[in-house]
Motif scaffolding. Structure first.
Motif, short mmCIF file in Angstrom:
data_model
loop_
_atom_site.label_atom_id
_atom_site.label_comp_id
_atom_site.label_asym_id
_atom_site.label_seq_id
_atom_site.Cartn_x
_atom_site.Cartn_y
_atom_site.Cartn_z
N GLN A 1 0.88 4.81 -2.96
CA GLN A 1 0.28 6.09 -2.59
C GLN A 1 1.21 7.23 -2.97
N ALA B 1 -1.59 9.78 0.66
CA ALA B 1 -1.25 9.26 1.99
C ALA B 1 -1.83 10.18 3.07
N ASP C 1 0.81 -1.22 0.00
CA ASP C 1 0.00 0.00 0.00
C ASP C 1 0.85 1.27 0.00
N GLN C 2 1.88 1.33 0.83
CA GLN C 2 2.68 2.55 0.96
C GLN C 2 3.36 2.92 -0.36
#
Length: 193
Positions: free
Chosen positions: A64, A69, A60-61
């Motif tokens: 983004q 974020a 996920d990080q």
């Protein structure tokens, strides 16, 4: 009224998503609602579909942008769910809506968790959220279902604001109480109660 109050924030969110990710602005998923009824959950899109060499989605990080974020941190991506609240599919407060397969994997505990409508924020979200294990989340959700009240919902709303401002933190006391409660539920079910 809440939808109208949130419209300016929704417009800012739309602009941020459009500028950082482009179209589409929204994404939808089917989730388990109250009594395991299938509902559609809509959120602002905050991640790309970037994949690694093996074809699997990147973490996920890594999918983004700085802007998206921040939108996730401030929970702005959740605002379209207000329409599901208006439609009666969700509540403001309740266990987070999970995929049907995830709820089914919990067995009887998943059915207990689904006795109330899913919410935009909940007891697990204000007591650690992403910092918690799945076991801790289900324990907190079941504790909420058994203790749901207007007072608890108001407390969760205040704790949600605190979480948005200060970030996620695990409340060890609440997690322990919920895990103890889950142990009691499992012990009762193993004895046929």
């Amino acid at each position: 009224m809440l939808v109208i109050l949130c419209l300016p924030l929704m417009v800012v969110t739309v602009m941020a998503v459009w500028a950082s990710l482009g179209l589409p602005l929204l994404f939808t998923q089917t989730r388990a609602g109250a009594d395991l009824r299938v509902i559609t959950v809509t959120k602002f899109r905050t991640m790309t579909n970037a994949r690694g060499p093996d074809g699997a989605l990147l973490p996920d990080q890594m999918r983004q942008t700085v802007a998206t974020a921040l939108l996730r941190r401030l929970r702005c991506d959740e605002l379209p769910q207000l329409l599901a609240v208006l439609a009666g599919d969700m509540s403001i407060v309740g266990p987070r809506p999970l995929p049907l397969a995830t709820v089914a994997s919990f067995g009887d505990l998943g059915r207990l968790r689904s006795l109330v409508a899913p919410g935009m924020t909940g007891w697990a979200q204000v007591n650690g959220n992403t910092l918690l294990s799945d076991e801790e989340k289900i324990a907190l959700d079941l504790w909420y279902v058994a203790h749901a009240s207007l007072w608890l919902d108001l407390r969760i709303l205040l704790l949600t604001l605190k979480t948005i401002v200060f970030g996620e933190r695990v409340n060890d006391m609440h997690v322990k109480a919920a895990k103890d409660f889950l142990h009691v539920i499992r012990a009762g079910r193993s004895h046929g109660q």
